[in-house]
Design a protein around this motif. Structure first.
Motif, PDB file in Angstrom:
ATOM      1  N   ALA A 163      -0.475  -3.397   7.025  1.00  0.00           N
ATOM      2  CA  ALA A 163      -1.357  -2.463   7.662  1.00  0.00           C
ATOM      3  C   ALA A 163      -1.287  -1.272   6.656  1.00  0.00           C
ATOM      4  O   ALA A 163      -2.281  -0.392   6.641  1.00  0.00           O
ATOM      5  CB  ALA A 163      -1.175  -2.103   8.947  1.00  0.00           C
ATOM      6  N   LEU A 164      -0.326  -1.076   5.824  1.00  0.00           N
ATOM      7  CA  LEU A 164      -0.348   0.190   4.936  1.00  0.00           C
ATOM      8  C   LEU A 164      -0.691  -0.159   3.552  1.00  0.00           C
ATOM      9  O   LEU A 164      -1.059   0.549   2.788  1.00  0.00           O
ATOM     10  CB  LEU A 164       1.245   0.811   5.033  1.00  0.00           C
ATOM     11  CG  LEU A 164       1.760   1.303   6.453  1.00  0.00           C
ATOM     12  CD1 LEU A 164       3.082   1.516   6.521  1.00  0.00           C
ATOM     13  CD2 LEU A 164       1.020   2.013   6.908  1.00  0.00           C
ATOM     14  N   PHE A 165      -0.226  -1.545   3.173  1.00  0.00           N
ATOM     15  CA  PHE A 165      -0.886  -1.611   1.877  1.00  0.00           C
ATOM     16  C   PHE A 165      -1.253  -3.232   1.858  1.00  0.00           C
ATOM     17  O   PHE A 165      -0.458  -4.114   1.874  1.00  0.00           O
ATOM     18  CB  PHE A 165       0.277  -1.639   0.899  1.00  0.00           C
ATOM     19  CG  PHE A 165      -0.022  -1.508  -0.618  1.00  0.00           C
ATOM     20  CD1 PHE A 165      -0.529  -0.431  -1.360  1.00  0.00           C
ATOM     21  CD2 PHE A 165       0.180  -2.808  -1.362  1.00  0.00           C
ATOM     22  CE1 PHE A 165      -0.933  -0.662  -2.579  1.00  0.00           C
ATOM     23  CE2 PHE A 165      -0.422  -2.909  -2.743  1.00  0.00           C
ATOM     24  CZ  PHE A 165      -0.910  -1.949  -3.058  1.00  0.00           C
ATOM     25  N   PRO A 166      -2.551  -3.421   1.462  1.00  0.00           N
ATOM     26  CA  PRO A 166      -2.990  -4.722   1.655  1.00  0.00           C
ATOM     27  C   PRO A 166      -2.885  -5.562   0.291  1.00  0.00           C
ATOM     28  O   PRO A 166      -2.959  -5.030  -0.699  1.00  0.00           O
ATOM     29  CB  PRO A 166      -4.591  -4.465   1.906  1.00  0.00           C
ATOM     30  CG  PRO A 166      -4.945  -3.288   1.189  1.00  0.00           C
ATOM     31  CD  PRO A 166      -3.452  -2.432   0.987  1.00  0.00           C
ATOM     32  N   THR A 167      -2.832  -7.010   0.418  1.00  0.00           N
ATOM     33  CA  THR A 167      -2.916  -7.945  -0.621  1.00  0.00           C
ATOM     34  C   THR A 167      -4.322  -8.020  -1.213  1.00  0.00           C
ATOM     35  O   THR A 167      -5.449  -7.609  -0.293  1.00  0.00           O
ATOM     36  CB  THR A 167      -2.322  -9.076  -0.479  1.00  0.00           C
ATOM     37  OG1 THR A 167      -3.098  -9.697   0.642  1.00  0.00           O
ATOM     38  CG2 THR A 167      -0.883  -9.065  -0.062  1.00  0.00           C
ATOM     39  N   PRO A 168      -4.717  -8.274  -2.259  1.00  0.00           N
ATOM     40  CA  PRO A 168      -6.146  -8.704  -2.752  1.00  0.00           C
ATOM     41  C   PRO A 168      -6.679  -9.503  -1.842  1.00  0.00           C
ATOM     42  O   PRO A 168      -7.761  -9.446  -1.403  1.00  0.00           O
ATOM     43  CB  PRO A 168      -5.873  -9.301  -3.948  1.00  0.00           C
ATOM     44  CG  PRO A 168      -4.605  -9.034  -4.570  1.00  0.00           C
ATOM     45  CD  PRO A 168      -3.531  -8.759  -3.230  1.00  0.00           C
ATOM     46  N   SER A 169      -6.040 -10.645  -1.252  1.00  0.00           N
ATOM     47  CA  SER A 169      -7.046 -11.496  -0.312  1.00  0.00           C
ATOM     48  C   SER A 169      -7.166 -11.004   1.012  1.00  0.00           C
ATOM     49  O   SER A 169      -8.375 -11.076   1.422  1.00  0.00           O
ATOM     50  CB  SER A 169      -5.995 -12.687  -0.219  1.00  0.00           C
ATOM     51  OG  SER A 169      -4.716 -12.359   0.515  1.00  0.00           O
ATOM     52  N   GLN A 170      -6.408 -10.069   1.447  1.00  0.00           N
ATOM     53  CA  GLN A 170      -6.790  -9.267   2.651  1.00  0.00           C
ATOM     54  C   GLN A 170      -8.114  -8.586   2.514  1.00  0.00           C
ATOM     55  O   GLN A 170      -8.917  -8.188   3.230  1.00  0.00           O
ATOM     56  CB  GLN A 170      -5.439  -8.354   3.219  1.00  0.00           C
ATOM     57  CG  GLN A 170      -4.523  -9.148   3.891  1.00  0.00           C
ATOM     58  CD  GLN A 170      -3.274  -8.348   4.392  1.00  0.00           C
ATOM     59  OE1 GLN A 170      -2.962  -7.387   3.392  1.00  0.00           O
ATOM     60  NE2 GLN A 170      -3.109  -8.134   5.552  1.00  0.00           N
TER      61      GLN A 170
END
Lengths: 254, 257
Positions: free
Chosen positions: A30-37
């Protein structure tokens, strides 16, 4: 072809390092997303129309603020460059106001203009104003004297002198100021929309943050970057056309 | 009374605390249709004199009248052609030539017609739609000449107009402007530091010297029609001008009997 390879390479580099940072950091998603998210988040706000609406709102504010600022700054710059006795008085004021970030004025802007579209418009206006004003004044003062002699010789008086000679003569030099102002104004769009408004890309960033939607936050950031690039390319294109028309050799770094 | 009458004209420039005398008691009378070359080294005041005649500068003392009226400011009746052409780069060649006609409130169609006539005269009809930057220096100066002629001026002032051009282009343009002077019957005042150029062009060569700027002598050029740069008469006058500038080597041979 080469550009495609470069672009692809850059995209790959960004995705790889982004993914690596996400893994190595081990932060909550919720604080740092991955590229896919982020791609899913992107799809989500495109599907429900939020993103397009915010882009529309932001572009509208940007174009309105930028255009009015640039027109006023050019008009004022023409007059002040011509009558530099007046400019001598105003120049110190401009030099003091110029380095102040437009965001600093925000409390006063809200006080005077209230909330809604106005604060972000005013901030964009301020951001674009000084680069254009200063480059216009400098361009008018640096005008080729022979143009003025020719105009005088052929009996060209005001206002034709302004429209036929001075403005076209200085336009290539103002174009640089316009370009600079475009970038600066776009940077301050987000800052302007973070306060006192419920729409636009700046608000999308605040809203995503408040809802712990880091994926949407990243989506908004990427959108702003890409739109900034597109705006910049379009003004570069315009600049090139002007330079060609004026017979100025294109600069290699353009 | 002469067409152009320069009487006892002086021009001082104030540079910081120093006063610089660019022109010192200059007197000259010029007739209508004459081709006058102001010839001299830099600093002799030839460009200053031209600027004052054209109305871009003022005298410090003395009077100048053209056709009986004192010169006060530039007018479209007397057009100046500059060394760096003074073309507007954002206008096409055709629109540059039309520039002076626009203030004379001539309708667009007629303007174009006039522009084409003079572009034809200087051999640039095919370049009407080009921009100045696409042309060579010599062609740009031809455009400037066409633009000057388009307003049908009485006098054409030329301030070292061919100085930036290569030698062959320069000679071609000299012949052209000479022909234009004869066919269009314009009074031409031409500033140059090139002795050959002056001899090719002028009816009278006004030789000026610097510190302060003065007229030293006036040499009439009694050559008529197109001038042959290699003819004995041409060389005789050229010799005369060289002598005025003390450029002829003195004969230092010593004779013994």
């Amino acid at each position: 072809m080469k550009t495609t390879i470069h672009l692809g390479g850059a995209l790959l580099l960004v995705l790889l390092s982004w993914q690596a940072i996400a893994w190595l950091g081990g932060w909550n998603e919720a604080l740092f997303p991955t590229p896919s998210q982020t791609v899913y988040g992107f799809a989500e706000i495109i599907a429900d129309g939020v993103l397009l609406k915010d882009i529309g709102t932001s572009l509208y504010r940007f174009l309105l603020g930028y255009t009015s600022s640039v027109l006023l700054a050019m008009a004022l710059g023409l007059v002040l460059g011509w009558y530099h006795n007046i400019w001598a008085f105003l120049n110190p004021i401009a030099q003091v106001l110029r380095p102040i970030s437009p965001v600093a004025w925000l409390p006063f802007i809200v006080l005077v203009f209230g909330i809604g579209d106005m604060p972000s418009l005013v901030i964009i206006f301020l951001a674009a104003f000084f680069p254009v004003l200063l480059s216009t004044v400098a361009a008018v003062r640096g005008i080729e004297p022979v143009y003025l002699k020719v105009a005088q010789n052929f009996g060209i008086g005001q206002p034709q002198l302004l429209t036929k000679i001075i403005f076209p003569a200085i336009f290539p030099r103002i174009a640089t100021g316009l370009h600079l102002a475009l970038g600066t104004a776009w940077v301050f769009l987000v800052a302007g929309e973070m306060v006192g408004t419920q729409s636009g890309l700046g608000f999308l960033i605040i809203d995503a943050r408040n809802n712990l939607r880091a994926d949407l936050l990243m989506t908004a950031i990427i959108t702003i970057g890409v739109l900034g690039l597109l705006l910049d390319s379009s003004i570069t294109l315009l600049e090139k056309r002007i330079y060609r028309r004026w017979g100025i050799p294109e600069r290699s770094n353009a | 009374m002469s067409y152009i009458d320069i009487q006892d004209v002086s021009r001082n420039y104030q540079k910081k605390d120093q006063s610089f005398r660019a022109l010192d008691h200059v007197n000259l009378k010029i007739d209508r249709g004459e081709f006058i070359c102001l010839l001299g080294p830099s600093g002799c005041g030839k460009s200053t004199l031209l600027n004052i005649l054209a109305g871009f500068d003022k005298v410090s003392a003395g009077t100048i009248t053209i056709g009986g009226a004192p010169v006060e400011k530039p007018t479209v009746k007397n057009v100046t052609i500059f060394q760096n052409y003074g073309l507007l780069p954002w206008r096409t060649v055709e629109k540059n030539v039309e520039l002076g006609l626009e203030s004379l409130s001539i309708p667009a169609e007629k303007r174009q017609q006039i522009a084409h006539k003079y572009l034809d005269l200087v051999g640039l009809k095919d370049f009407a739609q080009s921009h100045p930057a696409e042309l060579s220096g010599g062609m740009q100066q031809r455009v400037a000449i066409a633009r000057a002629l388009a307003v049908d001026p009485e006098i054409i002032f030329m301030d070292e107009p061919f100085a930036a051009l290569d030698a062959l282009t320069r000679m071609n343009l000299q012949d052209e402007i000479s022909a234009i002077n004869r066919s269009q019957h314009k009074t031409i005042i031409f500033v140059t530091h090139d002795i050959d150029e002056a001899v090719v062009l002028a009816d009278r060569i006004v030789i000026m010297t610097p510190n302060p700027g003065r007229i030293k002598t006036i040499i009439p050029v009694d050559l008529h029609g197109p001038r042959d740069r290699t003819s004995p008469d041409f060389l005789r006058i050229r010799d005369h001008v060289f002598a005025e500038f003390s450029l002829k080597p003195e004969d230092k041979t010593e004779y013994y009997i």
